[in-house]
Scaffold this motif. Structure first.
Motif, PDB file in Angstrom:
ATOM      1  N   SER A  22     -50.294  65.737   7.950  1.00 16.54           N
ATOM      2  CA  SER A  22     -49.407  65.153   8.954  1.00 16.54           C
ATOM      3  C   SER A  22     -47.995  65.581   8.602  1.00 16.54           C
ATOM      4  O   SER A  22     -47.624  65.617   7.426  1.00 16.54           O
ATOM      5  CB  SER A  22     -49.486  63.626   8.942  1.00 16.54           C
ATOM      6  N   VAL A  23     -47.216  65.920   9.615  1.00 16.57           N
ATOM      7  CA  VAL A  23     -45.848  66.389   9.405  1.00 16.57           C
ATOM      8  C   VAL A  23     -44.910  65.541  10.254  1.00 16.57           C
ATOM      9  O   VAL A  23     -45.134  65.367  11.447  1.00 16.57           O
ATOM     10  CB  VAL A  23     -45.712  67.882   9.792  1.00 16.57           C
ATOM     11  N   LEU A  24     -43.875  65.020   9.620  1.00 15.06           N
ATOM     12  CA  LEU A  24     -42.835  64.275  10.315  1.00 15.06           C
ATOM     13  C   LEU A  24     -41.564  65.105  10.279  1.00 15.06           C
ATOM     14  O   LEU A  24     -41.136  65.522   9.196  1.00 15.06           O
ATOM     15  CB  LEU A  24     -42.575  62.934   9.629  1.00 15.06           C
ATOM     16  N   ILE A  25     -40.974  65.362  11.420  1.00 16.84           N
ATOM     17  CA  ILE A  25     -39.724  66.117  11.512  1.00 16.84           C
ATOM     18  C   ILE A  25     -38.585  65.101  11.582  1.00 16.84           C
ATOM     19  O   ILE A  25     -38.548  64.282  12.500  1.00 16.84           O
ATOM     20  CB  ILE A  25     -39.705  67.037  12.757  1.00 16.84           C
ATOM     21  N   VAL A  26     -37.688  65.132  10.607  1.00 18.31           N
ATOM     22  CA  VAL A  26     -36.600  64.152  10.532  1.00 18.31           C
ATOM     23  C   VAL A  26     -35.282  64.832  10.189  1.00 18.31           C
ATOM     24  O   VAL A  26     -35.262  65.899   9.572  1.00 18.31           O
ATOM     25  CB  VAL A  26     -36.902  63.049   9.491  1.00 18.31           C
ATOM     26  N   ALA A  27     -34.192  64.175  10.583  1.00 12.93           N
ATOM     27  CA  ALA A  27     -32.848  64.685  10.291  1.00 12.93           C
ATOM     28  C   ALA A  27     -32.236  63.899   9.145  1.00 12.93           C
ATOM     29  O   ALA A  27     -32.494  62.706   8.997  1.00 12.93           O
ATOM     30  CB  ALA A  27     -31.955  64.564  11.519  1.00 12.93           C
ATOM     31  N   ALA A  28     -31.422  64.584   8.361  1.00 17.75           N
ATOM     32  CA  ALA A  28     -30.639  63.913   7.327  1.00 17.75           C
ATOM     33  C   ALA A  28     -29.448  63.249   8.006  1.00 17.75           C
ATOM     34  O   ALA A  28     -28.953  63.737   9.026  1.00 17.75           O
ATOM     35  CB  ALA A  28     -30.181  64.923   6.284  1.00 17.75           C
ATOM     36  N   ASP A  29     -28.990  62.126   7.453  1.00 18.16           N
ATOM     37  CA  ASP A  29     -27.826  61.436   8.004  1.00 18.16           C
ATOM     38  C   ASP A  29     -26.619  62.352   8.081  1.00 18.16           C
ATOM     39  O   ASP A  29     -26.354  63.125   7.168  1.00 18.16           O
ATOM     40  CB  ASP A  29     -27.453  60.230   7.133  1.00 18.16           C
ATOM     41  N   GLY A  30     -25.898  62.243   9.181  1.00 18.86           N
ATOM     42  CA  GLY A  30     -24.664  62.994   9.332  1.00 18.86           C
ATOM     43  C   GLY A  30     -24.857  64.491   9.435  1.00 18.86           C
ATOM     44  O   GLY A  30     -23.914  65.251   9.273  1.00 18.86           O
ATOM     45  N   SER A  31     -26.068  64.916   9.712  1.00 20.98           N
ATOM     46  CA  SER A  31     -26.346  66.341   9.768  1.00 20.98           C
ATOM     47  C   SER A  31     -27.324  66.626  10.894  1.00 20.98           C
ATOM     48  O   SER A  31     -28.127  65.780  11.259  1.00 20.98           O
ATOM     49  CB  SER A  31     -26.965  66.799   8.437  1.00 20.98           C
TER      50      SER A  31
END
Length: 119
Positions: free
Chosen positions: A98-107
């Motif tokens: 399973s793969v979750l695509i997430v962003a880092a804060d402020g980026s």
């Protein structure tokens, strides 16, 4: 989420798990991952995911310069879980991922959290 928090996040599962950045480099590697892949966190972090996982399926190499996870990161598109064969300490083994695509804060930089379950 700050980049350094990804390590804490993958420690929240007893399944082998790791995080890859938009360049395909491993930035976090949890404690169960070496039991599957035979690679320590020190050996994995900073290395290309494809050089560790060596994923293949019925059609051939999955972990490559044309990785579907890297395409999902570039396109900001979620993935369904999928099966593929990875190189483990016991040899090639089919796993579900399973793969979750997430962003880092402020980026705007996206990361892919991989959770791997041997079949």
């Amino acid at each position: 989420m700050r980049r350094e928090e990804f390590g804490k996040l993958v420690e929240g599962t007893s399944d082998p798990a790791f995080v890859v950045d938009g360049a395909g480099l491993v930035i976090a590697w949890n404690e169960p991952a070496p039991q599957l892949f035979g690679v320590t966190a020190e050996q994995a972090i900073g290395k290309p995911c494809k050089s560790i996982v060596h994923g293949t399926d019925e059609c051939g190499q999955v972990c490559s310069n044309h990785c579907i996870v890297q395409q999902a990161i570039r396109n900001h598109h979620p993935l369904k879980n999928f099966d593929f064969e990875v190189q483990t300490i016991r040899g090639p083994e089919w796993c579900n991922i399973s793969v979750l695509i997430v962003a880092a804060d402020g980026s705007r930089e996206l990361h892919a959290i991989h959770i791997v379950r041997p079949a």
